[in-house]
Design an enzyme around this catalytic site. Structure first.
Site, PDB file in Angstrom:
ATOM      1  N   SER A  10      42.096  43.391  41.589  1.00 25.83           N
ATOM      2  CA  SER A  10      42.198  42.024  42.120  1.00 25.83           C
ATOM      3  C   SER A  10      43.143  41.948  43.319  1.00 25.83           C
ATOM      4  O   SER A  10      42.736  41.612  44.432  1.00 25.83           O
ATOM      5  CB  SER A  10      42.680  41.079  41.018  1.00 25.83           C
ATOM      6  OG  SER A  10      41.935  41.282  39.847  1.00 25.83           O
ATOM      7  N   LEU A  11      44.424  42.243  43.098  1.00 29.35           N
ATOM      8  CA  LEU A  11      45.380  42.077  44.200  1.00 29.35           C
ATOM      9  C   LEU A  11      45.214  43.147  45.275  1.00 29.35           C
ATOM     10  O   LEU A  11      45.384  42.869  46.465  1.00 29.35           O
ATOM     11  CB  LEU A  11      46.823  42.097  43.679  1.00 29.35           C
ATOM     12  CG  LEU A  11      47.323  40.837  42.975  1.00 29.35           C
ATOM     13  CD1 LEU A  11      48.841  40.849  42.877  1.00 29.35           C
ATOM     14  CD2 LEU A  11      46.873  39.554  43.647  1.00 29.35           C
ATOM     15  N   GLY A  12      44.880  44.371  44.871  1.00 27.99           N
ATOM     16  CA  GLY A  12      44.690  45.444  45.858  1.00 27.99           C
ATOM     17  C   GLY A  12      43.569  45.078  46.822  1.00 27.99           C
ATOM     18  O   GLY A  12      43.696  45.235  48.048  1.00 27.99           O
ATOM     19  N   ARG A  35      34.231  56.239  40.439  1.00 31.72           N
ATOM     20  CA  ARG A  35      34.601  54.962  41.085  1.00 31.72           C
ATOM     21  C   ARG A  35      34.183  54.983  42.563  1.00 31.72           C
ATOM     22  O   ARG A  35      33.744  53.968  43.113  1.00 31.72           O
ATOM     23  CB  ARG A  35      36.121  54.734  40.988  1.00 31.72           C
ATOM     24  CG  ARG A  35      36.599  54.375  39.599  1.00 31.72           C
ATOM     25  CD  ARG A  35      36.533  52.892  39.302  1.00 31.72           C
ATOM     26  NE  ARG A  35      37.470  52.109  40.095  1.00 31.72           N
ATOM     27  CZ  ARG A  35      37.394  50.785  40.243  1.00 31.72           C
ATOM     28  NH1 ARG A  35      36.430  50.122  39.646  1.00 31.72           N
ATOM     29  NH2 ARG A  35      38.268  50.142  40.986  1.00 31.72           N
ATOM     30  N   LYS A 182      60.853  35.826  37.122  1.00 40.13           N
ATOM     31  CA  LYS A 182      59.432  35.754  36.755  1.00 40.13           C
ATOM     32  C   LYS A 182      59.226  36.398  35.382  1.00 40.13           C
ATOM     33  O   LYS A 182      58.469  35.892  34.551  1.00 40.13           O
ATOM     34  CB  LYS A 182      58.584  36.436  37.832  1.00 40.13           C
ATOM     35  CG  LYS A 182      57.098  36.396  37.571  1.00 40.13           C
ATOM     36  CD  LYS A 182      56.285  36.118  38.812  1.00 40.13           C
ATOM     37  CE  LYS A 182      54.837  35.799  38.493  1.00 40.13           C
ATOM     38  NZ  LYS A 182      54.003  37.012  38.402  1.00 40.13           N
ATOM     39  N   ASN A 190      54.099  33.622  27.903  1.00 35.12           N
ATOM     40  CA  ASN A 190      52.882  34.402  27.633  1.00 35.12           C
ATOM     41  C   ASN A 190      52.731  34.869  26.182  1.00 35.12           C
ATOM     42  O   ASN A 190      51.655  34.676  25.585  1.00 35.12           O
ATOM     43  CB  ASN A 190      52.789  35.595  28.597  1.00 35.12           C
ATOM     44  CG  ASN A 190      52.702  35.155  30.054  1.00 35.12           C
ATOM     45  OD1 ASN A 190      52.941  33.989  30.357  1.00 35.12           O
ATOM     46  ND2 ASN A 190      52.380  36.057  30.947  1.00 35.12           N
ATOM     47  N   ASN A 200      48.495  27.206  28.053  1.00 34.55           N
ATOM     48  CA  ASN A 200      49.948  27.050  28.262  1.00 34.55           C
ATOM     49  C   ASN A 200      50.426  25.704  27.709  1.00 34.55           C
ATOM     50  O   ASN A 200      51.495  25.611  27.101  1.00 34.55           O
ATOM     51  CB  ASN A 200      50.282  27.163  29.753  1.00 34.55           C
ATOM     52  CG  ASN A 200      50.047  28.583  30.268  1.00 34.55           C
ATOM     53  OD1 ASN A 200      49.789  29.500  29.482  1.00 34.55           O
ATOM     54  ND2 ASN A 200      50.137  28.774  31.566  1.00 34.55           N
ATOM     55  N   SER A 250      48.122  34.792  31.735  1.00 34.74           N
ATOM     56  CA  SER A 250      47.445  36.065  32.048  1.00 34.74           C
ATOM     57  C   SER A 250      47.393  36.960  30.806  1.00 34.74           C
ATOM     58  O   SER A 250      46.407  37.660  30.581  1.00 34.74           O
ATOM     59  CB  SER A 250      48.162  36.772  33.194  1.00 34.74           C
ATOM     60  OG  SER A 250      49.525  36.940  32.884  1.00 34.74           O
TER      61      SER A 250
HETATM   62  P1  NAD Z   1      43.561  44.933  38.261  1.00 34.99           P
HETATM   63  O1  NAD Z   1      43.381  45.473  36.887  1.00 34.99           O
HETATM   64  O2  NAD Z   1      42.598  43.907  38.767  1.00 34.99           O
HETATM   65  O3  NAD Z   1      43.542  46.128  39.311  1.00 34.99           O
HETATM   66  C1  NAD Z   1      44.201  47.340  39.097  1.00 34.99           C
HETATM   67  C2  NAD Z   1      43.343  48.428  39.717  1.00 34.99           C
HETATM   68  O4  NAD Z   1      44.067  49.658  39.697  1.00 34.99           O
HETATM   69  C3  NAD Z   1      42.034  48.677  38.951  1.00 34.99           C
HETATM   70  O5  NAD Z   1      40.964  48.659  39.873  1.00 34.99           O
HETATM   71  C4  NAD Z   1      42.213  50.082  38.383  1.00 34.99           C
HETATM   72  O6  NAD Z   1      41.005  50.813  38.292  1.00 34.99           O
HETATM   73  C5  NAD Z   1      43.138  50.677  39.443  1.00 34.99           C
HETATM   74  N1  NAD Z   1      43.833  51.895  39.000  1.00 34.99           N
HETATM   75  C6  NAD Z   1      44.489  52.115  37.833  1.00 34.99           C
HETATM   76  N2  NAD Z   1      44.980  53.367  37.819  1.00 34.99           N
HETATM   77  C7  NAD Z   1      44.624  53.935  38.997  1.00 34.99           C
HETATM   78  C8  NAD Z   1      44.830  55.216  39.559  1.00 34.99           C
HETATM   79  N3  NAD Z   1      45.488  56.183  38.893  1.00 34.99           N
HETATM   80  N4  NAD Z   1      44.336  55.478  40.795  1.00 34.99           N
HETATM   81  C9  NAD Z   1      43.658  54.513  41.475  1.00 34.99           C
HETATM   82  N5  NAD Z   1      43.431  53.270  40.988  1.00 34.99           N
HETATM   83  C10 NAD Z   1      43.911  52.995  39.762  1.00 34.99           C
HETATM   84  O7  NAD Z   1      45.053  44.408  38.339  1.00 34.99           O
HETATM   85  P2  NAD Z   1      45.645  43.202  39.218  1.00 34.99           P
HETATM   86  O8  NAD Z   1      45.288  41.909  38.573  1.00 34.99           O
HETATM   87  O9  NAD Z   1      45.310  43.412  40.653  1.00 34.99           O
HETATM   88  O10 NAD Z   1      47.198  43.414  38.934  1.00 34.99           O
HETATM   89  C11 NAD Z   1      47.988  44.375  39.601  1.00 34.99           C
HETATM   90  C12 NAD Z   1      49.442  43.990  39.349  1.00 34.99           C
HETATM   91  O11 NAD Z   1      49.688  42.740  39.995  1.00 34.99           O
HETATM   92  C13 NAD Z   1      49.757  43.746  37.859  1.00 34.99           C
HETATM   93  O12 NAD Z   1      51.051  44.196  37.552  1.00 34.99           O
HETATM   94  C14 NAD Z   1      49.660  42.239  37.718  1.00 34.99           C
HETATM   95  O13 NAD Z   1      50.463  41.710  36.652  1.00 34.99           O
HETATM   96  C15 NAD Z   1      50.206  41.790  39.059  1.00 34.99           C
HETATM   97  N6  NAD Z   1      49.768  40.446  39.452  1.00 34.99           N
HETATM   98  C16 NAD Z   1      48.448  40.128  39.432  1.00 34.99           C
HETATM   99  C17 NAD Z   1      48.056  38.846  39.825  1.00 34.99           C
HETATM  100  C18 NAD Z   1      46.597  38.436  39.840  1.00 34.99           C
HETATM  101  O14 NAD Z   1      46.312  37.249  40.064  1.00 34.99           O
HETATM  102  N7  NAD Z   1      45.648  39.325  39.631  1.00 34.99           N
HETATM  103  C19 NAD Z   1      49.029  37.909  40.235  1.00 34.99           C
HETATM  104  C20 NAD Z   1      50.365  38.285  40.255  1.00 34.99           C
HETATM  105  C21 NAD Z   1      50.727  39.569  39.859  1.00 34.99           C
HETATM  106  O1  KPL Z   2      52.674  33.911  35.439  1.00 38.38           O
HETATM  107  C1  KPL Z   2      52.135  33.326  34.514  1.00 38.38           C
HETATM  108  C2  KPL Z   2      51.120  34.108  33.740  1.00 38.38           C
HETATM  109  O2  KPL Z   2      50.209  33.526  33.158  1.00 38.38           O
HETATM  110  O3  KPL Z   2      51.241  35.335  33.752  1.00 38.38           O
HETATM  111  C3  KPL Z   2      52.531  31.935  34.159  1.00 38.38           C
HETATM  112  C4  KPL Z   2      51.487  30.960  34.660  1.00 38.38           C
HETATM  113  C5  KPL Z   2      53.864  31.591  34.805  1.00 38.38           C
HETATM  114  C6  KPL Z   2      52.704  31.781  32.685  1.00 38.38           C
HETATM  115  O4  KPL Z   2      53.721  32.623  32.235  1.00 38.38           O
END
Ligand code: NAD
Ligand code: KPL
Length: 303
Positions: A10-12, A35, A182, A190, A200, A250
């Site tokens: 997602s974030l990547g 992949r 955070k 959570n 929530n 989450s």
């Molecule tokens: P995600 O699961 O969507 O993506 C992670 C990716 O990493 C997957 O595609 C997975 O296949 C890949 N991966 C895992 N091991 C790997 C490796 N060895 N080599 C290459 N790729 C590899 O996760 P995300 O939601 O993007 O979350 C990433 C971090 O960001 C987490 O710690 C999450 O808590 C944090 N975060 C996410 C959000 C969000 O909205 N998605 C928001 C804030 C923080």
């Molecule tokens: O960051 C969050 C999560 O769902 O991971 C909030 C919305 C702050 C709840 O802890």
């Protein structure tokens, strides 16, 4: 300089697409051959922003590719981050940078200690994105990215590149305070949403339990020199619960989808840090035990 993005989830994907759109060189690093084949079959990454889909056919490679890496964005889950960096560590250029986009704490410090030849930048993100299908990501919520380096308060020269790429980015000399704040919010909200299997807003019926957790988290933060992160924590937790009352946390979403949680880097990290300080945290410890019992019963890793 090329942005190597490790983890096209997602974030990547969100970062990679916006950087590429702004004209930055971006190279995805995918976990394995399967992949890579799936990525090529999909024709690249698709990102939905404001209801519009756009496909970005970014170059992708495997961890064992030959080219050196000077700037690595690690966008894996906290429990995968260290192994992911290890898979490309032989390619890290001396004086390079590792940007760590993980929630919680623990994984970032381990990576910074293990690869001191690179500068590790920690990121705390409140942006929201989710994967609708492999390589199809929806940008779900605008937010902020706070970047910092606990070892060096000087921001990198390329920081405004992120703003040019529509990635809201702020430098902070105290990134640990942001990440701890955070983490504390996540610990107060959570796990209870998983245990009560609720949105929530459902936690408003368990207000005294939430407030008791905030009090203990406040003791922990103060004991480890993060008093600023403890400031008015309970007020903010209640504000977040009210503002996100209709949402599932989450962690609740991960458990509902039978995905591994990041508990070990959130509640687990809080409990371990308390134990290292010789601090009694009975409520947080009991919460961790209840959550672990539930995760094990569901066949999920307890850490
Ligand atoms: P995600 O699961 O969507 O993506 C992670 C990716 O990493 C997957 O595609 C997975 O296949 C890949 N991966 C895992 N091991 C790997 C490796 N060895 N080599 C290459 N790729 C590899 O996760 P995300 O939601 O993007 O979350 C990433 C971090 O960001 C987490 O710690 C999450 O808590 C944090 N975060 C996410 C959000 C969000 O909205 N998605 C928001 C804030 C923080
Ligand atoms: O960051 C969050 C999560 O769902 O991971 C909030 C919305 C702050 C709840 O802890």
């Amino acid at each position: 300089m090329t942005w190597h993005v490790l983890g096209a989830g997602s974030l990547g994907s969100l970062w990679a697409c916006r950087l590429a759109q702004a004209g930055e060189a971006v190279q995805l690093i995918l976990r394995n051959e399967a992949r890579l084949v799936a990525y090529r079959a999909a024709g690249g990454l698709a990102l939905q922003t404001g209801g519009q889909w756009q496909r970005h056919n970014l170059p992708a490679e495997l961890p064992n590719a030959e080219f050196p890496i000077a700037r690595l964005l690690v966008a894996c889950k906290a429990y995968d981050a260290e192994a992911a960096v290890a898979s490309v560590a032989h390619r890290l250029a001396a004086g390079g940078e590792i940007l760590l986009l993980q929630n919680g704490l623990g994984s970032q410090q381990r990576i910074a200690e293990r690869w001191p030849q690179a500068r590790s930048l920690f990121i705390s993100s409140t942006e929201g994105a989710y994967r609708q299908a492999p390589f199809e990501v929806v940008f779900a919520g605008k937010g902020q990215n706070w970047l910092g380096d606990p070892q060096d308060a000087q921001p990198p020269a390329w920081l405004n590149t992120l703003e040019q790429a529509q990635i809201s980015a702020h430098w902070t000399p105290d990134i640990l305070a942001r990440l701890w704040r955070k983490l504390a919010l996540n610990c107060a909200i959570n796990p209870l949403t998983v245990l009560y299997d609720c949105r929530n807003g459902g936690l408003l019926e368990h207000r005294s339990e939430v407030l008791a957790l905030c009090e203990e988290l406040g003791h922990l933060l103060t004991a480890i020199g993060q008093a600023e992160a403890a400031d008015a924590l309970a007020d903010e937790v209640l504000r977040v619960i009210e503002a996100t009352a209709a949402n599932y946390s989450s962690m609740q979403q991960d458990v509902a989808a039978r995905r591994r949680t990041e508990i070990g880097y959130l509640l687990g990290h809080a409990c371990r840090t308390g134990a290292q300080q010789g601090l009694a945290l009975p409520r947080l410890q009991a919460l961790a035990r209840r959550l672990q019992t539930k995760l094990i019963a569901l066949g999920l890793p307890p850490d």
